[in-house]
Each structure stands twice: as C-alpha cells, then as structure tokens.
Scaffold this active site. Structure first.
Site, PDB file in Angstrom:
ATOM      1  CG  ASP A  64      -1.760   1.229   1.386  1.00 18.45           C
ATOM      2  OD1 ASP A  64      -2.455   1.573   0.410  1.00 18.45           O
ATOM      3  OD2 ASP A  64      -1.760   1.871   2.455  1.00 18.45           O
ATOM      4  CB  SER A  65       0.213   4.818  -0.459  1.00 14.72           C
ATOM      5  OG  SER A  65      -0.852   4.994   0.455  1.00 14.72           O
ATOM      6  CB  CYS A  75      -3.185   0.350  -2.346  1.00 12.63           C
ATOM      7  SG  CYS A  75      -3.235   2.084  -2.851  1.00 12.63           S
ATOM      8  CD  GLU A  78       0.249   6.677   6.141  1.00 10.15           C
ATOM      9  OE1 GLU A  78       1.295   6.689   6.788  1.00 10.15           O
ATOM     10  OE2 GLU A  78      -0.187   5.670   5.542  1.00 10.15           O
ATOM     11  CB  CYS A  96      -9.353   4.732   0.536  1.00  8.91           C
ATOM     12  SG  CYS A  96      -7.710   5.143   1.180  1.00  8.91           S
ATOM     13  CG  HIS A 109      -4.779   5.049   4.389  1.00  6.70           C
ATOM     14  ND1 HIS A 109      -4.264   4.561   3.213  1.00  6.70           N
ATOM     15  CD2 HIS A 109      -3.714   5.473   5.123  1.00  6.70           C
ATOM     16  CE1 HIS A 109      -2.941   4.692   3.231  1.00  6.70           C
ATOM     17  NE2 HIS A 109      -2.580   5.246   4.375  1.00  6.70           N
TER      18      HIS A 109
END
Ligand code: DGL
Length: 273
Positions: free
Chosen positions: A11-12, A74, A153, A185, A187
């Site tokens: 993932d990012s 992701c 994040e 998403c 996240h």
C-alpha cells in the site's frame, strides 16, 4: 504440496495493514511480507501513471524476494496498475482491491449508496466498470476525500478536525438517504469507529478486507500454493519512510511490536534492507 514462499502485500502506507490483518486472521500459516510506500504517500492525488510506476517497482522487489502472490492492498494502486501488472507478469497471481459497490448494492433498501475513495480511484476505468457492472439499479454518491489519508497517516484518528472533515462529506450523503457506505480506500477502515459514530446505526459501513482475504485463500487453493501447517509463518514489514514512525502507527492501530525495516527507492528500483 505446500508452498512456503511469502505473499507480498503493499500500500502507499499504513492503510493496507487493514487488509494484511484480515489475511493474517484468515490464513495464519502464511508468511506475509508487507511494504508501505510512505515516501510516496499519498497516492490518491497522483496521476495513475505515477502510481503504476511505483506499483511495478514494488512488484519487482517482491518477486526478487521470491513472493508467490502479490496483494495490492490499495484501491488507488489497484485502479492504476492491476490490469497492467497482470499483463506484464502473466505467471504471477495478483489480488487487487475494488470498491465494494456490489455488496452495498445488495444490501441497500433506500436505493442510495455512498462511496468514499481517493481522487485517483474515482478517475479510473476500474471504478467506472464496477459502477457499470453492479450499480445500474441504484444511485451511487461518490465522495473523494482529499487530505484524509495524510491525517490518518499522522495518527489523527479521532481528532475534532478529522471529525469536522468527515462531517462535511458524510452529512450531505446522509441527507440524500444513503443506507450503505463503501470504504473505497484501505486507510479508511482505520477510522471506522469515527465514521460509524457520524453516520449512525442505520448506515451499514462496508470494508472489503475480509472479501480480499477470502479471495487470497481461494486463489492459493486453486493454484495449490497454500503454506502447510509446518510453514515458517510470520510477518515482515518494510517502509520507504521512517521505520520508527511506521512502527509507532502500527502500535496505534493495535499491532504487537514488530520489526519494521527500511526500503529505499533509487531510480525506480526498490531495495529492501
Ligand atoms: N490506501 C490507499 C487506497 O486504498 C491509498 C491512499 C493514498 O495514498 O492516497 O486507495
């Protein structure tokens, strides 16, 4: 026959850990490699080409580490790169994310469903095809969430600013009578309790992570690649950002202490330490 090679998951940043967790729960014998590309986070505002290039570099690195399967944990990277990666590496099994519009459509009674995702995901052909395939009979409200991934994040899971940001997006959707909300998403499930508090009990919040874990299981079975009970399971984590920050965020998400290693990009080539 059992296949003890690892499964690569990326993932990012920390978002894909929500998928990693579901895979770990469902398949405890598997050895898992996770990469969070924090140096390039967020992916959402980037072009699909850029995200595709990162995804290719990560795939090469996982293959060099002998991964038997790659999970793109992701939505943005799946939207940007999944079909290209499958073409480029035809022998490698890939599992990608797509917004869980199908289960939302199956569950709605008001006929209005909401989707939260990144700008890049909404711009992709993959998203357009999901809506075309599954949502012709209902109204789908699309809400991009610029800035939300960065907040998550930085650990702002429940702050008043994060809540205010979410309310600005969710209240208009609630006013239009959504009864299902897709977290498009990886996240966003990290702040699921806050989202659920805002939308209330009448809106079903849908996180596709368990479906992805099931798909990984099915694919391993089909290919006769599952790890046996004697496998050396466990998870190894790399980040292209700061490993101690990454570890701290994992702790905030409830992960037990783990070693987080560093991985560096150099002219498009990713080298894990
Ligand atoms: N977690 C990712 C997704 O599922 C990417 C978010 C980002 O980096 O913008 O889309």
């Amino acid at each position: 026959m059992s296949d003890h090679r690892p499964i690569g998951v990326f993932d990012s940043g920390i978002g894909g850990l929500t998928v990693l967790n579901a895979i770990q729960q469902a398949l405890p014998s598997e050895r898992l490699f996770y990469f969070g590309d924090t140096a390039h986070m967020p992916y959402g505002p980037r072009t699909l080409e850029e995200v595709r290039t990162f995804s290719e570099g990560i795939t090469q690195a996982f293959l060099a580490m002998d991964c038997k399967m790659i999970v793109i944990a992701c939505n943005t990277a799946s939207a940007a790169a999944l079909s290209d990666l499958r073409e480029q590496f035809p022998a490698v099994p890939f599992v990608g994310m797509e917004p869980a519009v199908k289960p939302a459509v199956e569950q709605t009674t008001t006929g209005v469903v909401g989707v939260l995702a990144t700008q890049a995901t909404f711009q992709s052909d993959l998203y357009a095809s999901v809506v075309e395939r599954f949502a012709s009979s209902v109204q789908v409200l699309h809400q991009p969430c610029p800035g939300l991934v960065e907040r998550i994040e930085s650990g702002e899971f429940t702050t008043p600013d994060t809540e205010a940001m979410l309310r600005r997006w969710l209240e208009p959707m609630m006013a239009r009578n959504i009864d299902a909300l897709v977290l498009g998403c990886t996240h966003y499930p990290i702040i699921r309790p806050l989202i659920e508090r805002i939308v209330g009990p009448d809106v079903r919040v849908i996180d596709p992570a368990p479906f992805i874990a099931r798909q990984v299981d099915r694919l391993l079975d089909q290919r006769d690649q599952a790890a046996g009970p004697d496998a050396s399971n466990g998870t190894t984590v790399w980040t292209s950002g700061d490993p101690s920050l990454f570890l701290a965020m994992m702790g905030r998400m409830g992960w037990p202490p783990t070693e987080v290693r560093s991985a560096t990009w150099n002219e498009g080539v990713l080298t894990p330490a």
